[in-house]
Design an enzyme around this catalytic site. Structure first.
Site, PDB file in Angstrom:
ATOM      1  N   TYR A  54      10.275   9.318  -3.783  1.00 27.28           N
ATOM      2  CA  TYR A  54       9.931  10.451  -2.922  1.00 27.28           C
ATOM      3  C   TYR A  54       9.320   9.933  -1.617  1.00 27.28           C
ATOM      4  CZ  TYR A  54      10.729  13.891  -6.636  1.00 27.28           C
ATOM      5  OH  TYR A  54      11.297  14.684  -7.601  1.00 27.28           O
ATOM      6  N   GLU A  55       9.521  10.693  -0.561  1.00 24.52           N
ATOM      7  CA  GLU A  55       9.098  10.290   0.784  1.00 24.52           C
ATOM      8  C   GLU A  55       7.599  10.018   0.883  1.00 24.52           C
ATOM      9  OE1 GLU A  55       9.301  12.105   5.330  1.00 24.52           O
ATOM     10  OE2 GLU A  55      10.609  12.918   3.774  1.00 24.52           O
ATOM     11  N   SER A  56       6.822  10.677   0.057  1.00 21.56           N
ATOM     12  CA  SER A  56       5.372  10.517   0.123  1.00 21.56           C
ATOM     13  C   SER A  56       4.910   9.136  -0.348  1.00 21.56           C
ATOM     14  CB  SER A  56       4.685  11.595  -0.721  1.00 21.56           C
ATOM     15  OG  SER A  56       5.190  11.587  -2.050  1.00 21.56           O
ATOM     16  N   GLY A  57       5.799   8.385  -1.023  1.00 23.24           N
ATOM     17  CA  GLY A  57       5.439   7.024  -1.391  1.00 23.24           C
ATOM     18  C   GLY A  57       5.431   6.720  -2.867  1.00 23.24           C
ATOM     19  N   GLN A  85       4.179   5.251   3.381  1.00 20.25           N
ATOM     20  CA  GLN A  85       5.454   5.714   3.920  1.00 20.25           C
ATOM     21  C   GLN A  85       6.139   4.605   4.712  1.00 20.25           C
ATOM     22  OE1 GLN A  85       4.545   9.471   5.982  1.00 20.25           O
ATOM     23  NE2 GLN A  85       5.660  10.506   4.345  1.00 20.25           N
TER      24      GLN A  85
END
Length: 263
Positions: A54-57, A85
């Protein structure tokens, strides 16, 4: 349970069909919304070791419930790692490690260019949209990109107003010396859009242009063409999209998205 008695929703058909594009152990950059449902459905059925990022890490994410955003704490629980990120984009995306990326937007054209920036002229737009976020990097670096959007003349357009995320060939209403150039011309490393999964059909990128290759039950060519802003190409042999199984619908409704956040 009989699927005919379930009154299956278009969103459920899209989620099930998109989940079938994912293979076990693939590395997927997951988006919130219908892509989230598709990935978690695949993990609950045929791809239990789907590797979700996921983009949040969060890396190797296994959410206990459906996350409501990329910042939802459930993404952290039992994930293999939590990184910045910068690591996500520089290490994983730019490093070529993302096999599948999901995207959507306000507009998409026949070449898979996506607009999430403005509707209308850039300097004086009718609507100012959120912009790229990580979408441009996903479109640029993912080994393949799946687009999930409902089919309509407002979203599937002859030319996008602004190219936020590149498709297979650059086209736009906005004048640019880049128009007409391909991904190869730009040296983009990823494979770009390969399929668009809609509520009426599946479009596949053939010879550099989206072509209708699969149709949902009860949908006609005329309906599909009426819902698209350009003259569509249809494959010589169209495949029928199989109806979701009762098990898949039960998982979506009762386990994956019981509160109907996205369904």
């Amino acid at each position: 349970m009989d699927t005919k008695a379930l009154a299956i929703k278009p969103s459920e058909r899209m989620a099930v069909r998109a989940s079938q594009e994912l293979k076990d152990r693939e590395v997927v950059f997951v988006g919130i919304g219908l892509p989230n449902l598709a990935c978690n459905l695949a993990r609950a059925t045929h791809a239990p070791q789907l590797f979700m990022i996921y983009e949040s890490g969060t890396i190797g994410t296994v959410p206990a419930r459906l996350p409501v955003s990329i910042g939802d704490p459930t993404l952290v629980t039992d994930s293999l790692a939590i990184v910045s990120q910068a690591d996500i984009f520089q290490g994983y995306l730019q490093g070529g490690l993302i096999e599948v990326g999901f995207l959507g937007g306000a507009q998409v054209d026949r070449y898979g260019n996506i607009n999430t920036t403005t509707i209308g002229d850039y300097a004086n737009p009718k609507v100012r949209l959120p912009g790229s976020g990580g979408a441009c990097e996903i479109a640029t670096h993912s080994q393949r990109v799946l687009i999930m959007m409902r089919l309509s003349p407002k979203t599937f357009v002859e030319k996008v107003d602004f190219v936020t995320s590149p498709g297979q060939r650059m086209e736009s209403k906005r004048p640019s010396p880049a128009l007409g150039k391909t991904r190869k011309d730009f040296g983009l490393p990823g494979g770009g859009p390969v399929k668009a999964i809609t509520d009426l059909c599946v479009l596949e990128m053939l010879d550099g242009e989206f072509t209708v290759t699969e149709i949902y039950a009860g949908v006609t060519r005329e309906q599909i063409q009426a819902a698209c802003g350009w003259k569509l190409r249809f494959a010589s042999e169209l495949r029928d999209v199989l109806e979701p199984t009762p098990h898949a619908i039960e998982l979506l409704r009762n386990k994956i998205d019981p509160d109907c956040m996205y369904l």
